[in-house]
Design an enzyme around this catalytic site. Structure first.
Site, PDB file in Angstrom:
ATOM      1  N   ARG A 157       0.825  -1.233   0.000  1.00  0.00           N
ATOM      2  CA  ARG A 157       0.000   0.000   0.000  1.00  0.00           C
ATOM      3  C   ARG A 157       0.856   1.279   0.000  1.00  0.00           C
ATOM      4  NH1 ARG A 157      -2.491  -3.671  -1.079  1.00  0.00           N
ATOM      5  NH2 ARG A 157      -4.367  -4.481  -0.132  1.00  0.00           N
ATOM      6  N   SER A 204     -11.450  -0.645   3.100  1.00  0.00           N
ATOM      7  CA  SER A 204     -10.712  -0.791   4.366  1.00  0.00           C
ATOM      8  C   SER A 204     -10.179   0.567   4.800  1.00  0.00           C
ATOM      9  CB  SER A 204      -9.554  -1.770   4.190  1.00  0.00           C
ATOM     10  OG  SER A 204     -10.079  -3.061   4.020  1.00  0.00           O
ATOM     11  N   GLU A 274      -5.514   3.871   5.925  1.00  0.00           N
ATOM     12  CA  GLU A 274      -5.245   3.546   4.519  1.00  0.00           C
ATOM     13  C   GLU A 274      -5.940   4.604   3.648  1.00  0.00           C
ATOM     14  OE1 GLU A 274      -5.379  -0.613   3.357  1.00  0.00           O
ATOM     15  OE2 GLU A 274      -6.557  -0.108   1.604  1.00  0.00           O
TER      16      GLU A 274
HETATM   17  C1  LIG Z   1     -16.183  -1.348  -1.391  1.00  0.00           C
HETATM   18  C2  LIG Z   1     -14.708  -1.059  -1.534  1.00  0.00           C
HETATM   19  C3  LIG Z   1     -13.804  -2.092  -1.603  1.00  0.00           C
HETATM   20  C4  LIG Z   1     -12.443  -1.825  -1.730  1.00  0.00           C
HETATM   21  N1  LIG Z   1     -11.572  -2.862  -1.787  1.00  0.00           N
HETATM   22  C5  LIG Z   1     -10.249  -2.612  -1.910  1.00  0.00           C
HETATM   23  C6  LIG Z   1      -9.308  -3.678  -1.987  1.00  0.00           C
HETATM   24  O1  LIG Z   1      -9.658  -4.842  -1.950  1.00  0.00           O
HETATM   25  N2  LIG Z   1      -7.998  -3.364  -2.113  1.00  0.00           N
HETATM   26  C7  LIG Z   1      -7.565  -2.074  -2.179  1.00  0.00           C
HETATM   27  O2  LIG Z   1      -6.364  -1.859  -2.326  1.00  0.00           O
HETATM   28  N3  LIG Z   1      -8.417  -1.040  -2.103  1.00  0.00           N
HETATM   29  C8  LIG Z   1      -9.754  -1.273  -1.959  1.00  0.00           C
HETATM   30  N4  LIG Z   1     -10.616  -0.232  -1.880  1.00  0.00           N
HETATM   31  C9  LIG Z   1     -10.129   1.140  -1.858  1.00  0.00           C
HETATM   32  C10 LIG Z   1     -10.063   1.808  -3.230  1.00  0.00           C
HETATM   33  O3  LIG Z   1     -11.048   1.304  -4.101  1.00  0.00           O
HETATM   34  C11 LIG Z   1      -8.717   1.636  -3.898  1.00  0.00           C
HETATM   35  O4  LIG Z   1      -7.712   2.162  -3.077  1.00  0.00           O
HETATM   36  C12 LIG Z   1      -8.663   2.319  -5.258  1.00  0.00           C
HETATM   37  O5  LIG Z   1      -7.481   1.966  -5.868  1.00  0.00           O
HETATM   38  C13 LIG Z   1      -8.726   3.829  -5.208  1.00  0.00           C
HETATM   39  O6  LIG Z   1      -8.858   4.311  -6.528  1.00  0.00           O
HETATM   40  P1  LIG Z   1      -9.638   5.655  -6.822  1.00  0.00           P
HETATM   41  O7  LIG Z   1      -9.555   5.940  -8.264  1.00  0.00           O
HETATM   42  O8  LIG Z   1     -11.004   5.612  -6.251  1.00  0.00           O
HETATM   43  O9  LIG Z   1      -8.728   6.676  -6.021  1.00  0.00           O
HETATM   44  P2  LIG Z   1      -9.107   7.992  -5.252  1.00  0.00           P
HETATM   45  O10 LIG Z   1      -9.765   7.661  -3.943  1.00  0.00           O
HETATM   46  O11 LIG Z   1      -9.810   8.946  -6.130  1.00  0.00           O
HETATM   47  O12 LIG Z   1      -7.638   8.524  -4.949  1.00  0.00           O
HETATM   48  C14 LIG Z   1      -6.777   7.787  -4.091  1.00  0.00           C
HETATM   49  C15 LIG Z   1      -5.391   8.424  -4.132  1.00  0.00           C
HETATM   50  O13 LIG Z   1      -4.838   8.200  -5.413  1.00  0.00           O
HETATM   51  C16 LIG Z   1      -4.396   9.426  -5.969  1.00  0.00           C
HETATM   52  N5  LIG Z   1      -4.560   9.353  -7.412  1.00  0.00           N
HETATM   53  C17 LIG Z   1      -5.687   9.064  -8.102  1.00  0.00           C
HETATM   54  N6  LIG Z   1      -5.437   9.072  -9.430  1.00  0.00           N
HETATM   55  C18 LIG Z   1      -4.126   9.375  -9.583  1.00  0.00           C
HETATM   56  C19 LIG Z   1      -3.253   9.553 -10.695  1.00  0.00           C
HETATM   57  N7  LIG Z   1      -3.691   9.431 -11.951  1.00  0.00           N
HETATM   58  N8  LIG Z   1      -1.952   9.875 -10.453  1.00  0.00           N
HETATM   59  C20 LIG Z   1      -1.487  10.012  -9.189  1.00  0.00           C
HETATM   60  N9  LIG Z   1      -2.262   9.871  -8.105  1.00  0.00           N
HETATM   61  C21 LIG Z   1      -3.563   9.557  -8.279  1.00  0.00           C
HETATM   62  C22 LIG Z   1      -5.295  10.477  -5.331  1.00  0.00           C
HETATM   63  O14 LIG Z   1      -4.695  11.771  -5.375  1.00  0.00           O
HETATM   64  C23 LIG Z   1      -5.415   9.953  -3.936  1.00  0.00           C
HETATM   65  O15 LIG Z   1      -4.320  10.354  -3.161  1.00  0.00           O
HETATM   66  C24 LIG Z   1     -11.985  -0.480  -1.776  1.00  0.00           C
HETATM   67  C25 LIG Z   1     -12.921   0.565  -1.703  1.00  0.00           C
HETATM   68  C26 LIG Z   1     -14.266   0.288  -1.593  1.00  0.00           C
HETATM   69  C27 LIG Z   1     -15.239   1.438  -1.534  1.00  0.00           C
END
Ligand SMILES: Cc1cc2nc3c(=O)[nH]c(=O)nc-3n(C[C@H](O)[C@H](O)[C@H](O)COP(=O)(O)OP(=O)(O)OC[C@H]3O[C@@H](n4cnc5c(N)ncnc54)[C@H](O)[C@@H]3O)c2cc1C
Length: 279
Positions: A157, A204, A274
């Site tokens: 992570r 999480s 996280e």
């Molecule tokens: C129901 C549910 C289940 C989940 N299960 C998991 C799981 O099993 N494993 C897991 O790891 N996560 C899980 N997550 C958390 C989440 O989905 C992941 O961390 C996901 O990768 C976040 O992506 P996002 O586009 O929504 O990021 P965002 O929440 O929009 O952003 C997260 C971070 O990434 C940065 N970011 C986004 N895009 C870019 C880019 N292009 N360049 C640089 N930085 C960037 C943002 O600035 C921010 O700091 C879960 C979430 C939910 C709601």
């Protein structure tokens, strides 16, 4: 690019909490990043907002979304280049269609490719970096570069991308042949049985400390089901905080403090978030 002023961010976080942003920009071409990063201050990249908690006050930020950069390109030898704004679910669908294997354990993660790579997201023993070949980034010197995975520090992570504040523009993956549909179905069933997917959440909340599960620590601290305001520690998965409908930013902050304080008092372990908190 499309620039919005005084933009409501409530629907840009999967927690369905968020105030009014000074500026929200949708990038349409990667070269626009030069102008954006020269002109605007306090930039925060937002993907699907599935890991990001936003304050419900005025957000003095320029939120930048790459959701329109979502192209997938098939390359020789089972390599696939995906732009960062692509929904991870669409990458999984593409792997299924092309019969490519490698990221099945991550099925069901609701983020974008950029969001997943930023924090080296993963599930069930796999992480997205396992299949990365190279990443195209935009750096603080306003330059676009392509880096090999071996040149980017990454661990559980955590990636160098966070520390260096790089923008991920696209990611090239190395897959193998043979999509494992049975595995995907198994993982999806596991998610449905173990996670409260019917309510807004950020997945999480805390990282798993070495050799322990955050969910277990929260459960053993007797916190399962606790409600503050309209925020609840899920009974189904105690490392998930869910929004029962009208939760405020403060409800979530208070519940985070309660969990950290109680777990620390009972076990001596200080849980680390996280999720990313923007206030
Ligand atoms: C129901 C549910 C289940 C989940 N299960 C998991 C799981 O099993 N494993 C897991 O790891 N996560 C899980 N997550 C958390 C989440 O989905 C992941 O961390 C996901 O990768 C976040 O992506 P996002 O586009 O929504 O990021 P965002 O929440 O929009 O952003 C997260 C971070 O990434 C940065 N970011 C986004 N895009 C870019 C880019 N292009 N360049 C640089 N930085 C960037 C943002 O600035 C921010 O700091 C879960 C979430 C939910 C709601």
């Amino acid at each position: 690019m499309i620039v919005y002023k005084n933009y409501s961010m409530k629907n840009k976080s999967n927690m369905k909490i968020g105030g009014i942003a000074k500026t929200y920009i949708e990038v349409e071409d990667k070269n626009e990043l030069i102008e954006i990063y020269s002109k605007y201050k306090n930039i925060f990249l937002i993907g699907n907002g599935t890991n990001t908690l936003l304050s419900d006050s005025i957000l003095d930020y320029t939120f930048v979304s790459l959701r329109k950069l979502n192209k997938i390109t098939n390359l020789p030898e089972q390599k696939v280049k995906s732009e960062a704004g692509l929904d991870f679910k669409k990458l999984m669908k593409y792997m299924y269609e092309k019969n490519y294997s490698g990221l099945e354990n991550l099925a069901g993660i609701p983020g974008t490719v950029g969001g997943l790579v930023y924090m080296n997201g993963g599930a069930y023993g796999s992480q997205i970096f396992d299949c990365i070949d190279e990443i195209e980034i935009f750096d603080k010197n306003l330059q676009i570069k392509t880096l090999k995975k071996s040149d980017i520090k990454h661990s559980y992570r955590n990636t160098e991308i966070q520390e260096k504040k790089w923008v991920i523009i696209s990611v090239t993956f190395n897959f193998t042949k043979g999509f494992d549909l049975e595995k995907v179905k198994e993982i999806q069933n596991l998610r449905e049985s173990k996670q409260p997917l019917n309510l807004p959440s950020l997945g999480s909340t805390f990282k798993n400390p070495t050799t322990k599960f955050a969910a277990k620590l929260i459960s053993e601290a007797g916190l399962k089901g606790t409600i503050i305001g309209s925020a609840k520690i899920s009974e189904k998965h105690p490392n998930f905080i869910v929004n029962l409908g009208e939760a405020t930013f403060l409800d979530i902050i208070n519940i985070l403090a309660l969990i950290k304080g109680t777990v620390k008092e009972k076990t001596g372990i200080l849980l680390e978030e996280e999720i990313i908190i923007v206030k």
